[in-house]
Motif scaffolding. Structure first.
Motif, short mmCIF file in Angstrom:
data_model
loop_
_atom_site.label_atom_id
_atom_site.label_comp_id
_atom_site.label_asym_id
_atom_site.label_seq_id
_atom_site.Cartn_x
_atom_site.Cartn_y
_atom_site.Cartn_z
N GLU A 178 20.80 -38.78 -13.71
CA GLU A 178 21.38 -40.04 -13.23
C GLU A 178 20.71 -40.47 -11.93
N LEU A 179 20.45 -39.51 -11.06
CA LEU A 179 19.80 -39.81 -9.79
C LEU A 179 18.41 -40.40 -10.01
N ALA A 180 17.65 -39.82 -10.91
CA ALA A 180 16.29 -40.30 -11.18
C ALA A 180 16.29 -41.73 -11.72
N PHE A 181 17.34 -42.10 -12.43
CA PHE A 181 17.41 -43.43 -13.02
C PHE A 181 17.54 -44.51 -11.95
N PHE A 182 18.18 -44.18 -10.83
CA PHE A 182 18.44 -45.19 -9.79
C PHE A 182 17.59 -45.00 -8.54
N THR A 183 16.58 -44.15 -8.61
CA THR A 183 15.72 -43.91 -7.44
C THR A 183 14.26 -44.07 -7.85
N SER A 184 13.41 -44.27 -6.85
CA SER A 184 11.98 -44.41 -7.12
C SER A 184 11.24 -43.08 -7.02
N GLU A 185 11.89 -42.07 -6.41
CA GLU A 185 11.23 -40.78 -6.24
C GLU A 185 12.26 -39.70 -5.98
N LYS B 248 25.08 -46.12 -6.48
CA LYS B 248 24.68 -45.88 -7.87
C LYS B 248 23.91 -44.57 -8.01
N ALA B 249 23.07 -44.27 -7.03
CA ALA B 249 22.26 -43.06 -7.11
C ALA B 249 23.12 -41.80 -7.08
N LEU B 250 24.22 -41.86 -6.33
CA LEU B 250 25.07 -40.68 -6.18
C LEU B 250 26.18 -40.61 -7.21
N GLY B 251 26.30 -41.62 -8.04
CA GLY B 251 27.40 -41.66 -9.00
C GLY B 251 27.42 -40.47 -9.93
N GLY B 252 26.24 -39.97 -10.31
CA GLY B 252 26.18 -38.85 -11.24
C GLY B 252 26.77 -37.58 -10.67
N PHE B 253 26.65 -37.39 -9.37
CA PHE B 253 27.21 -36.18 -8.76
C PHE B 253 28.73 -36.22 -8.80
N VAL C 244 24.55 -30.13 -12.94
CA VAL C 244 23.48 -30.49 -12.02
C VAL C 244 22.37 -31.22 -12.78
N ARG C 245 22.05 -30.73 -13.96
CA ARG C 245 21.00 -31.37 -14.76
C ARG C 245 21.34 -32.83 -15.05
N LEU C 246 22.59 -33.08 -15.43
CA LEU C 246 23.01 -34.44 -15.73
C LEU C 246 23.02 -35.31 -14.47
N ALA C 247 23.46 -34.73 -13.35
CA ALA C 247 23.50 -35.49 -12.10
C ALA C 247 22.10 -35.87 -11.65
N LEU C 248 21.13 -34.96 -11.81
CA LEU C 248 19.75 -35.25 -11.42
C LEU C 248 19.13 -36.30 -12.34
#
Length: 294
Positions: free
Chosen positions: A258-265, A210-215, A252-256
């Motif tokens: 998405e990444l922030a949504f599924f990560t704690s840091e 899920k964290a990498l889905g945005g990339f 990249v902005r959109l991928a980051l």
């Protein structure tokens, strides 16, 4: 007064070569540990640090994922160095009489063909160039060193064989570290840009997917991904990633996001120009391997 660039190792090591290749106008300063090199920059004793992060054969070199966040530094550039090793001994030494060969563990692993063919016993030391210095100090002609070109002259040794590495495309990637500052804007950098980051996910099913889905959905190329366990509980995993592009680029902005949504840091370690080596195809990389360090 000349600016300084710190590195781990001794004069004549691959790290010192990388310093002079990338910044010939700066004074390389040898340090015993990676932590010491970073501390020199943090304290203001040196302007930059040159740290090897990965090798095309040996893989991960320095645990930058722990060193960098603790240092209050950031990545401002990268450098690719073609790795070469020569077989060195005392002026009176000969290959026929040699019994042991000394070097860093990675160097020994990258020159197995030679050591096996000569029947030499590999002996691990802390540094490639340091092994050359020790050979000189021990004054034993049966002990040899695997060290980068140039170490023979520095330490008064004889070159018994040149270019003895197993893989002629052996390359190490270094990162250049500097005190934290504002990341360069898109306009300040060339079209080819790298962004390095750390992120943490909980150790649950599909967390990384899920964290990498945005990339994947935005088409951002991730060229490196490494995992590290966080703490002793084995309940969370930290990842270090290198991606192509600038955080201000829309994909990249959109991928980051998405990444922030599924990560704690999420921590960006650096935004910097991509080294030209990344743009080479396989045949060009072989040409780079033959030309580098001549």
């Amino acid at each position: 007064m000349s600016q300084k660039i710190a590195y781990q190792g001794e004069p004549g090591s691959n790290s010192s070569i990388a310093c002079t290749e990338k910044y010939p106008q700066m004074v390389p300063v040898p340090c015993a540990r990676f932590e010491d090199a970073l501390a020199m920059v943090s304290s203001g004793e040196a302007e930059l640090a040159m740290i090897p992060i990965e090798n095309s054969i040996a893989g991960r070199v320095a645990d930058i994922h722990t060193l960098l966040p603790q240092s209050d530094l950031q990545i401002i550039d990268e450098h690719f160095l073609r790795i070469r090793f020569d077989l060195l001994g005392l002026p009176e030494a000969s290959i026929e009489d040699a019994k042991e060969v000394y070097s860093h563990v990675h160097a020994l692993g990258q020159c197995r063909g030679l050591t096996n063919s000569l029947g030499l016993t590999p002996m691990v030391t802390g540094d490639t160039a340091g092994s050359a210095r020790e050979i000189k100090e021990w004054n034993d002609p049966t002990k040899l060193s695997l060290a980068p070109p140039g170490a023979a002259e520095i330490y008064g040794l004889k070159t018994l064989a040149q270019g003895v590495e197993d893989d002629q495309t052996n390359t190490t990637r270094f990162v250049v570290l500097a005190p934290k500052q504002d990341f360069p804007t898109r306009e300040d950098l060339p079209s080819a840009v790298m962004t390095s980051l750390l992120f943490r996910v909980n150790n649950i099913p599909s967390a990384l997917y899920k964290a990498l889905g945005g990339f994947a959905t935005t088409g951002v190329n991730m060229v490196r991904l490494e995992s590290y366990m966080v703490g002793s509980g084995f309940t969370a995993t930290q990842f270090m990633a290198d991606i192509e592009g600038h955080p201000q680029d829309e994909p990249v902005r959109l991928a980051l996001e998405e990444l922030a949504f599924f990560t704690s840091e999420v921590t960006i370690l650096g935004v910097y120009p991509a080294h030209p080596h990344r743009q080479l195809d396989s045949s060009d990389q072989r040409e780079f391997a033959g030309a580098s360090n001549r």
